[in-house]
Design an enzyme around this catalytic site. Structure first.
Site, mmCIF file in Angstrom:
data_model
loop_
_atom_site.group_PDB
_atom_site.id
_atom_site.type_symbol
_atom_site.label_atom_id
_atom_site.label_comp_id
_atom_site.label_asym_id
_atom_site.label_seq_id
_atom_site.Cartn_x
_atom_site.Cartn_y
_atom_site.Cartn_z
ATOM 1 N N LYS A 106 0.846 -1.187 0.000
ATOM 2 C CA LYS A 106 0.000 0.000 0.000
ATOM 3 C C LYS A 106 0.882 1.237 0.000
ATOM 4 O O LYS A 106 1.958 1.248 0.631
ATOM 5 C CB LYS A 106 -0.906 -0.031 1.234
ATOM 6 C CG LYS A 106 -1.941 1.098 1.292
ATOM 7 C CD LYS A 106 -2.837 0.925 2.510
ATOM 8 C CE LYS A 106 -3.810 2.070 2.672
ATOM 9 N NZ LYS A 106 -4.683 1.912 3.858
ATOM 10 N N SER A 187 -9.635 2.552 2.314
ATOM 11 C CA SER A 187 -8.345 3.075 1.837
ATOM 12 C C SER A 187 -7.351 2.039 1.349
ATOM 13 O O SER A 187 -6.466 2.369 0.578
ATOM 14 C CB SER A 187 -7.690 3.955 2.914
ATOM 15 O OG SER A 187 -7.042 3.213 3.899
ATOM 16 N N SER A 211 -10.214 -0.351 6.923
ATOM 17 C CA SER A 211 -9.505 -0.217 5.643
ATOM 18 C C SER A 211 -8.853 -1.481 5.110
ATOM 19 O O SER A 211 -8.365 -1.487 3.988
ATOM 20 C CB SER A 211 -8.460 0.900 5.742
ATOM 21 O OG SER A 211 -9.109 2.143 5.865
#
Length: 515
Positions: A106, A187, A211
């Site tokens: 990420k 996210s 998330s």
């Protein structure tokens, strides 16, 4: 959105390359697991270089439609793959657990080298860490090959209200690979999209409040949200030290558990949290709990009220009823119709007390992260706010603003207001999830999708989200098993046993994309 320069370069590179393609020609990339990859390595049917090239080709083909990837490091990945192949040829002893396995991080997780870690923000382009994030260091030590960074909601969905999930100025709008018009959710969306669409063997996400759980649910993949502190947050752009955690997003429970085992442990740069959580790491690791009979004798609490809200006769209602029947047949003891006391109070706290605490924590955490970078065009939250004001078109300021960033900048550390908020959350944890689990002697709670995300977030509790079905419109949905701190061994047993008994996941058709 225009094609990013790295993607144009990658397409040219792969057009001119092809050295490893013949080696990998017989390997089935779709739904590949760590185990199937390692078997192919051992049989001589595949090399790490060939595997990296396969994934790079797939990313080059799919990402223009899906926007799952922000940045790649093809040269670095291929060089690391070559080193992995050389090690395999010269070594007679056991190889590390993620040997030669390509990973996407990420875009809020720092890795030493050419990759930016920007949380999707243009303000952070050009920033370079002095060293790897703690989890990246562990991934490399376990033999993983870093492909690049996955897209996300800008600033981990903490820039302001109303911004679409999965959008950032660097990555564009991430798309759900099953139903492009559906949300990719929350996210860590790019990590989940990439895992679902077979664009990497393994992806890594982060969670503050939903998330990992939510994108895993909407993209039909497995997400593990570890107990806070089990994985280091050093070198990661986080919102809340109380709630943030780093975890794997993969296509199978066994892969997620293999990655979890590789990334847990004490880190002096996140000393307080990782020292406290280290007590939960079982001797012998987590893979020993991949037990096909793991549901037997487990007491599972079904949180009916406030969570299982489906119209009568809906696909979800039928699917979950069928799943509960399967769990019972597998030997689970279902404690039904449970209710979390004062769930409405918990939700109110999330919108008020938790938000106040998060605003203060975010400023402190971000400024600390920025101060440790080797180079960076910005050194404070204030600098980022000013950058956005100077680049209103690129950052879509007229549409989205930056309310949370401004509110966070106005805070002055952890004061009495924030301490009261933290104390209130502690009470809600004890009177809520902890009380229900202790009173009913539960091994885990069961909830649909990411519906229990705030309940689990406020106490830093773990959860595993597993594909449960597909709605009438094709959008995936999940089942979540959550528990108290350190209960990962039980959750793994339950999740793996459920997954093997149901085998729900199917890859997206990707008819809207060109492969």
């Amino acid at each position: 959105m225009a094609m990013p320069p790295w993607l144009r370069f990658l397409q040219l590179l792969l057009l001119l390359a092809g050295g490893g393609e013949a080696t990998a020609a017989a390997f089935e990339l779709e739904e590949a697991t760590i185990d199937s990859i390692h078997r192919a390595f051992g049989a001589g049917d595949l090399t790490s270089r060939g595997l990296v090239e396969l994934y790079l080709r797939r990313i080059a083909s799919l990402d223009p439609a899906l926007h799952a990837v922000i940045e790649l490091d093809p040269d670095g990945a291929l060089a690391a793959a070559d080193r992995a192949d050389a090690t395999a040829r010269s070594r007679s002893s056991a190889l590390p657990p993620l040997h030669g396995i390509p990973v996407l991080l990420k875009d809020n997780i720092a890795a030493a080298g050419p990759l930016n870690a920007t949380a999707g923000s243009l303000a952070m382009v050009g920033s370079r860490p002095a060293r790897d994030a703690g989890v990246v260091e562990r991934l490399r030590n376990a033999g993983a090959v870093l492909l690049g960074t996955s897209s996300l909601s800008e600033w981990c969905n903490f820039r302001g209200p109303g911004i679409p999930a999965g959008w950032s100025p660097r990555g564009g709008q991430g798309k759900n690979p099953y139903v492009p018009s559906a949300t990719p959710c929350s996210s860590s969306s790019g990590s989940a999209i990439a895992a679902a669409a077979n664009m990497a063997a393994v992806t890594i996400g982060t969670e503050t409040d939903g998330s990992i759980m939510c994108p895993s649910s909407y993209n039909s993949v497995v997400g593990i949200k570890p107990t806070v502190g089990l994985t280091s947050r050093a070198g990661v752009i986080i919102i809340s030290p109380r709630m943030d955690t780093v975890g794997p997003i993969t296509r199978t429970v066994s892969d997620a558990v293999c990655v979890l085992e590789a990334i847990v442990g004490y880190d002096a740069r996140d000393a307080e949290a990782t020292r406290k959580a280290s007590q939960y790491i079982p001797e012998g690791g987590y893979r020993q709990f991949l037990n096909i009979d793991g549901l037997r004798s487990k007491r599972l609490g079904i949180l009916r009220k406030d969570f299982f809200r489906f119209p009568s006769g809906s696909v979800q209602e039928k699917v979950f009823s069928d799943h509960f029947e399967i769990m019972s047949k597998m030997g689970a003891i279902l404690v039904d119709n449970l209710e979390i006391p004062s769930m409405n109070v918990i939700n109110d706290a999330v919108q008020s007390g938790e938000r106040a605490l998060m605003l203060a924590e975010f400023k402190l955490s971000l400024n600390s992260y920025l101060s440790e970078l080797a180079t960076s065009p910005v050194r404070s939250l204030s600098d980022i706010i000013n950058f956005n004001n100077k680049h209103p078109i690129e950052e879509r300021m007229a549409e989205f603003g930056q309310d949370y960033l401004i509110q966070s900048e106005a805070t002055n550390g952890i004061g009495r207001t924030e301490e009261r908020a933290s104390a209130r959350l502690n009470k809600l944890c004890k009177r809520g999830l902890e009380k229900v689990m202790q009173d009913n002697q539960l091994d885990a709670i069961v909830a649909p999708g990411a519906s229990a995300h705030s309940l689990l977030a406020i106490g830093g509790y773990p959860a595993i989200t597993i594909p449960a079905g597909y709605a009438s419109n094709g959008v995936p949905f999940a089942i979540c098993f959550g528990g108290l701190k350190g209960s990962e061994p039980k959750l793994i047993e339950v999740a793996y046993s459920f997954e093997q008994a149901t085998k729900v996941r199917k890859p997206p058709s990707l008819q809207h994309s060109v492969i």
